[in-house]
Design a protein around this motif. Structure first.
Motif, PDB file in Angstrom:
ATOM      1  N   ALA A   1      -7.198   9.782  -8.172  1.00  0.00           N
ATOM      2  CA  ALA A   1      -6.055  10.562  -7.695  1.00  0.00           C
ATOM      3  C   ALA A   1      -6.132  12.060  -7.980  1.00  0.00           C
ATOM      4  CB  ALA A   1      -4.761   9.972  -8.259  1.00  0.00           C
ATOM      5  N   PRO A   2      -6.518  12.515  -9.196  1.00  0.00           N
ATOM      6  CA  PRO A   2      -6.511  13.963  -9.448  1.00  0.00           C
ATOM      7  C   PRO A   2      -7.511  14.749  -8.604  1.00  0.00           C
ATOM      8  CG  PRO A   2      -6.559  12.724 -11.510  1.00  0.00           C
ATOM      9  CD  PRO A   2      -6.833  11.747 -10.419  1.00  0.00           C
ATOM     10  N   THR A   3      -8.515  14.071  -8.043  1.00  0.00           N
ATOM     11  CA  THR A   3      -9.574  14.786  -7.322  1.00  0.00           C
ATOM     12  C   THR A   3      -9.575  14.489  -5.827  1.00  0.00           C
ATOM     13  OG1 THR A   3     -11.146  12.980  -7.771  1.00  0.00           O
ATOM     14  CG2 THR A   3     -11.048  14.775  -9.358  1.00  0.00           C
ATOM     15  N   LEU A   4      -8.507  13.909  -5.314  1.00  0.00           N
ATOM     16  CA  LEU A   4      -8.463  13.566  -3.892  1.00  0.00           C
ATOM     17  C   LEU A   4      -8.016  14.728  -3.017  1.00  0.00           C
ATOM     18  CD1 LEU A   4      -7.138   9.889  -3.943  1.00  0.00           C
ATOM     19  CD2 LEU A   4      -9.465  10.711  -3.532  1.00  0.00           C
TER      20      LEU A   4
ATOM     21  N   LEU B   1      -7.291  13.241   4.582  1.00  0.00           N
ATOM     22  CA  LEU B   1      -8.641  13.410   4.051  1.00  0.00           C
ATOM     23  C   LEU B   1      -8.813  12.692   2.712  1.00  0.00           C
ATOM     24  CD1 LEU B   1      -9.345  17.121   5.013  1.00  0.00           C
ATOM     25  CD2 LEU B   1     -10.487  15.097   5.914  1.00  0.00           C
ATOM     26  N   ALA B   2      -7.720  12.543   1.966  1.00  0.00           N
ATOM     27  CA  ALA B   2      -7.786  11.774   0.720  1.00  0.00           C
ATOM     28  C   ALA B   2      -8.139  10.317   1.012  1.00  0.00           C
ATOM     29  CB  ALA B   2      -6.457  11.857  -0.025  1.00  0.00           C
TER      30      ALA B   2
ATOM     31  N   LEU C   1     -15.353  18.639  -0.496  1.00  0.00           N
ATOM     32  CA  LEU C   1     -14.111  17.938  -0.841  1.00  0.00           C
ATOM     33  C   LEU C   1     -14.364  16.705  -1.695  1.00  0.00           C
ATOM     34  CD1 LEU C   1     -12.098  18.179   2.505  1.00  0.00           C
ATOM     35  CD2 LEU C   1     -12.200  19.785   0.589  1.00  0.00           C
ATOM     36  N   VAL C   2     -15.629  16.350  -1.873  1.00  0.00           N
ATOM     37  CA  VAL C   2     -15.984  15.207  -2.715  1.00  0.00           C
ATOM     38  C   VAL C   2     -17.153  15.604  -3.608  1.00  0.00           C
ATOM     39  CG1 VAL C   2     -15.160  13.362  -1.195  1.00  0.00           C
ATOM     40  CG2 VAL C   2     -17.429  14.328  -0.822  1.00  0.00           C
ATOM     41  N   ALA C   3     -17.295  14.911  -4.747  1.00  0.00           N
ATOM     42  CA  ALA C   3     -18.400  15.186  -5.668  1.00  0.00           C
ATOM     43  C   ALA C   3     -18.621  13.952  -6.524  1.00  0.00           C
ATOM     44  CB  ALA C   3     -18.088  16.396  -6.550  1.00  0.00           C
TER      45      ALA C   3
END
Length: 656
Positions: A339-342, A268-269, A354-356
């Motif tokens: 990377a920190p928010t994947l 998903l990343a 899962l995304v913003a």
């Protein structure tokens, strides 16, 4: 002399090795461009300055006791009381609260100013890196619609502040590689990076990005670069670990943010990277909360995005000696910044999506710089005079118009959640928040519809069922409320608030013994729950156990001496027990605390009447009727007192 000569030679080598190096502009032109860029970034957000506070601004600012407390600074830095450990950002808001208070304008202006500073610093970093079209890349970042979520939402002060400090640290570090006084610049970079981490720990991406910058400038990464970057990596590791610990033990606790495993998260990343790249290049249909993904229905759908990302990076790396160099640098820095928010680590907002957009803030300059550089190179090849400038103007105007339109969603909570539902009808958090807004506005039927929709979309969320139950309770639909509280407790048996609310509906339905059990269960989970002590007193009072009821009211008042309900109820219990002077003191205190509370004046009149103070009782009843003409009990007793005094009773209020 030898040191100066060595520095001169090192700078000459750097100039020779940097691809497509731009000549630094003259100081006067440089200042003019910086002012123009800052004005564009700041002025673009003027339409949002009239907006108010939004979702989470209460937790982060307006109702944050640490922001309001005189000793808040110490507690923000050295305790676990804050919702997140971003002490520099919180300290800045602590100071601003003393300047702006509950006026959102000041905070919004500061956010826009920080964004303007960040855009100027992006330009200087790109120039230092020798990126073609550096000003265009920074300008596109400044006006990009994706940035609206970070700039027009006060809670994301942590983004705008941390990003500006991070860009300043990057510039200082790059200057330390080029200028004679490298030690001073290196210490400046370290200090700025520390501040960036303390503003928001997403800045941990800077050291690996600087490794890529070293490769971009010299075509290699040697031991010297590793040694220079070691302190930054050490800081990132320490403060990154602090944030992960803080998130897991304070912000998230027992909340299940995601229940998928490592393989699912990696796949998903990969999808998230392509999603962000798409929004960076074509910022259409932006939303505050996007649909929450799951893995594709087939293995090919699930694996394809991550596989394509890996293939793209591999192909560009293999072509790094020619056309792939710039594209690899841009894509690799883009991925690192994300990377920190994947999703490899839990972030609380991932409960909803899962995304913003605000998670892309640090990565966006990589995309805008690549677009500007690619356009610059392409325009040089077609040899059309001023084509690059024309394209930049057209793109900037289009992006700016889209950003201004996007800001409309960030003027109020109402606008934000309505816009979210228009773009993502399955956003249960939007239904929930709109329901709570309607509840606070007294529009209870509308609130129940939104909250029921939230439960329909996410039936496994205990807090949604609790919110729906509370609204049904206010609508006096107690049987339905009980059903929702029961479901909430099946999902979260340790919710003291749900046990307490369940007891109130059970009491309203005449199930007094069950209500007693529910209130006691609430207090067993949270002995300091004032409402549960008060409600348990009400249940005992309804059963005729007045002494026991008074004990629970006193327990509530021991925890919160000015709790109006407990004060009023304890006064009634004391009156029932014949302790009239004590009862009178309680009712007088309620009236003192809330002079416009009609039932408080009525209760005061009752105590005064029983004490034989007819004139004072009459005035209390009259005041109660002034505040609420429909208070029939006050009308009845006032009539009795006036008849006893030989006066005509008051006329019934007109029905007009």
């Amino acid at each position: 002399m030898g040191r100066s000569r060595a520095a001169f030679i090192r700078r000459a080598e750097l100039r020779a090795s940097v691809p497509a190096v731009q000549r630094l502009p003259s100081p006067s032109r440089e200042r003019l461009l910086a002012v123009l860029l800052a004005l564009a970034a700041f002025g673009l957000y003027a339409p949002s300055f009239g907006g108010g506070f939004l979702w989470d601004d209460d937790t982060f600012l307006t109702r944050n006791p640490l922001i309001h407390a005189a000793d808040g600074l110490r507690r923000l830095w050295f305790t676990r009381e804050a919702p997140d450990y971003f002490p520099l950002t919180s300290s800045m808001l602590w100071l601003e609260w003393r300047l702006f208070g509950e006026h959102a304008l000041g905070y919004r202006v500061v956010n826009a100013a920080l964004h303007a500073a960040g855009a100027v610093l992006v330009w200087r970093v790109l120039v230092r890196l020798g990126v073609r079209g550096a000003f265009g890349g920074a300008l596109l970042f400044a006006v990009h619609p994706v940035c609206v979520e970070s700039v027009a939402w006060i809670t994301e002060r942590k983004n705008t502040l941390s990003f500006a400090l991070c860009a300043a640290a990057a510039l200082a570090y790059l200057r330390s590689e080029d200028e004679p006084d490298s030690r001073r610049m290196r210490w400046s970079a370290l200090a700025l990076f520390t501040l960036a981490l303390l503003a928001k720990t997403s800045a941990v991406v800077l050291p690996p990005i600087l490794v890529l910058c070293a490769w971009w400038r010299r075509g290699r990464v040697g031991a010297a670069e590793v040694r220079r970057l070691a302190p930054l990596f050490g800081l990132a590791l320490v403060l990154g670990a602090v944030t992960v610990w803080f998130q897991s033990t304070v912000a998230i606790r027992e909340t299940v943010v995601r229940d998928d495993g490592l393989v699912s998260r990696v796949l998903l990343a990969g999808r998230a990277v392509w999603f962000y790249l798409g929004k960076a290049l074509a910022p259409l249909e932006l939303a505050f909360v996007y649909p929450r993904w799951k893995l594709g229905e087939t293995s090919a759908d699930a694996v394809l995005p991550a596989a394509l990302l890996a293939m793209a990076l591999a192909v560009l790396w293999l072509q790094r000696a020619s056309w792939g160099r710039g594209a690899f640098f841009a894509l690799a820095t883009f991925v690192l910044a994300l990377a920190p928010t994947l999703g490899l680590l839990d972030v609380y907002f991932m409960r909803y999506s899962l995304v913003a957009d605000h998670w892309q803030h640090f990565a966006l300059p990589s995309a805008t710089a690549f677009v500007a550089a690619a356009a610059s190179v392409a325009c040089e090849r077609v040899r059309v005079p001023r084509l690059a400038e024309l394209l930049l103007v057209l793109t900037t105007v289009a992006a700016g118009v889209a950003s201004v339109q996007r800001q409309r969603a960030f003027t109020s909570e109402e606008a934000l959640w309505q816009d979210t539902l228009a773009r993502n009808p399955q956003a249960w958090i939007a239904h929930n928040e709109l329901g709570l807004l309607r509840h606070d506005q007294g529009r209870l039927e509308e609130a129940s519809v939104h909250l029921a929709d939230a439960v329909r979309v996410a039936p496994e969320q205990a807090d949604l069922r609790f919110n729906l139950g509370v609204t049904l309770q206010r609508l006096r639909r107690h049987a339905e409320a009980v059903a929702q509280f029961d479901m909430a407790l099946q999902l979260d048996p340790r919710s003291a608030a749900a046990h307490n609310a369940l007891g109130s509906s059970q009491l309203a339905l005449g199930r007094r013994e069950q209500a007693l059990e529910s209130y006691r269960a609430a207090l067993a989970l949270d002995p300091k729950l004032v409402a549960a002590h008060n409600n348990l007193g009400n249940a005992c009072y309804a059963l005729g156990r007045v002494e026991e009821a008074l004990g629970h009211y006193e327990a509530a008042l021991a925890l919160k001496p000015e709790h109006l309900e407990a004060l009023s109820n304890s006064g009634s219990a004391l009156q029932e027990l014949g302790r009239l002077e004590e009862a009178l003191a309680r009712h007088e205190r309620v009236v003192q605390l809330d002079p416009r509370r009609a039932p408080a004046h009525f209760n005061l009149g009752n105590a005064l009447r029983e004490l034989g103070r007819a004139d004072q009782a009459r005035r209390a009843y009259e005041r109660a009727l002034d505040l609420d003409p429909k208070l029939e009990g006050a009308r009845f007793f006032l009539g009795e007192l006036q008849r006893d005094a030989g006066r005509p009773p008051p006329e019934r209020a007109s029905s007009r």
